[in-house]
Design an enzyme around this catalytic site. Sequence first.
Site, PDB file in Angstrom:
ATOM      1  N   GLU A  71      49.934  23.252 -27.805  1.00 45.44           N
ATOM      2  CA  GLU A  71      51.010  23.963 -27.497  1.00 45.44           C
ATOM      3  C   GLU A  71      51.947  23.334 -26.342  1.00 45.44           C
ATOM      4  O   GLU A  71      51.318  23.369 -25.354  1.00 45.44           O
ATOM      5  CB  GLU A  71      51.056  25.414 -27.232  1.00 45.44           C
TER       6      GLU A  71
ATOM      7  N   ASP B  23      51.241  22.408 -19.865  1.00 50.10           N
ATOM      8  CA  ASP B  23      52.414  23.099 -18.856  1.00 50.10           C
ATOM      9  C   ASP B  23      52.150  22.446 -17.392  1.00 50.10           C
ATOM     10  O   ASP B  23      50.940  22.298 -16.988  1.00 50.10           O
ATOM     11  CB  ASP B  23      52.393  24.358 -18.734  1.00 50.10           C
TER      12      ASP B  23
ATOM     13  N   ASP C  14      62.975  25.324 -22.791  1.00 46.66           N
ATOM     14  CA  ASP C  14      64.387  25.314 -22.043  1.00 46.66           C
ATOM     15  C   ASP C  14      65.274  24.173 -23.017  1.00 46.66           C
ATOM     16  O   ASP C  14      64.867  23.219 -23.187  1.00 46.66           O
ATOM     17  CB  ASP C  14      64.409  24.692 -20.542  1.00 46.66           C
TER      18      ASP C  14
ATOM     19  N   LYS D 175      73.204  21.187 -20.870  1.00 44.49           N
ATOM     20  CA  LYS D 175      74.262  20.044 -20.325  1.00 44.49           C
ATOM     21  C   LYS D 175      73.853  18.754 -20.705  1.00 44.49           C
ATOM     22  O   LYS D 175      72.572  18.293 -21.064  1.00 44.49           O
ATOM     23  CB  LYS D 175      73.921  20.145 -18.771  1.00 44.49           C
TER      24      LYS D 175
ATOM     25  N   ASP E 144      64.766  30.682 -29.323  1.00 45.93           N
ATOM     26  CA  ASP E 144      66.057  31.855 -29.437  1.00 45.93           C
ATOM     27  C   ASP E 144      67.235  31.068 -29.239  1.00 45.93           C
ATOM     28  O   ASP E 144      68.394  31.739 -29.216  1.00 45.93           O
ATOM     29  CB  ASP E 144      65.767  32.781 -28.478  1.00 45.93           C
TER      30      ASP E 144
END
Length: 223
Positions: free
Chosen positions: A50, A75, A124, A128, A160
């Site tokens: 993950e 992470d 994220d 941009k 999402d």
Amino acid sequence: MGSKNKLKRFRENETFPNVIQPTREEVLEGFSKKGKWNTFFNNNNPIVLELGCGKGEYTIALARKNPNINYIGIDIKGARFWRGAKTAIEENLTNVAFIRTQIELVDFIFAENEIDEIWITFPDPQIKYTRTKHRMTNAEFLKKYHHVLKPDGFVNLKTDSEFMHGYTLGLLHGAGHEVIYAHHDIYKNAHSPEEVISTQTFYESQYLEVNKPITYIKFRVRY
């Protein structure tokens, strides 16, 4: 989260047997566990990643359901995945590990064809244009995933962000990669895969409460 709390979690992470925190130099100069992750888990079970695992909720949930699969959450923010690492220890989930490092180094941490599956959960979207190189499904990241995945391994993207969903689908189709499944609102689709809708992060459940669509793509990288 206060700085004292973060420091406490960092110190506790150092004592956890399921947390690996290499320096960037250690990874780039020849990471000792590369190609030997089944030795770390002491079995030859499939390995699933993950990427950007946050608190490790998805990693933990999948590990509970599938004890014969090894899960690794990655992470850079160790104070976040501390919760997942601690939960794994408390529940004696021996098929879970967490690595504190940059996702861009994934092909230095794992050997060619070492990974069976990748999950990218609510990244994220880096909307941009100047942030394109940081999108976790851009062409450069896909090359890295292709390198570490087994020939039939696949990637799951759950988000999402309609932007991230559309961007990824367009890139996959344009480059000739294999899209196995895609839907822009999986909780309103009767044919959504069970493993996708039966596992939710905390923020995902909050999105659902306000009827925010959750998108999903399952794909193979082909070159």
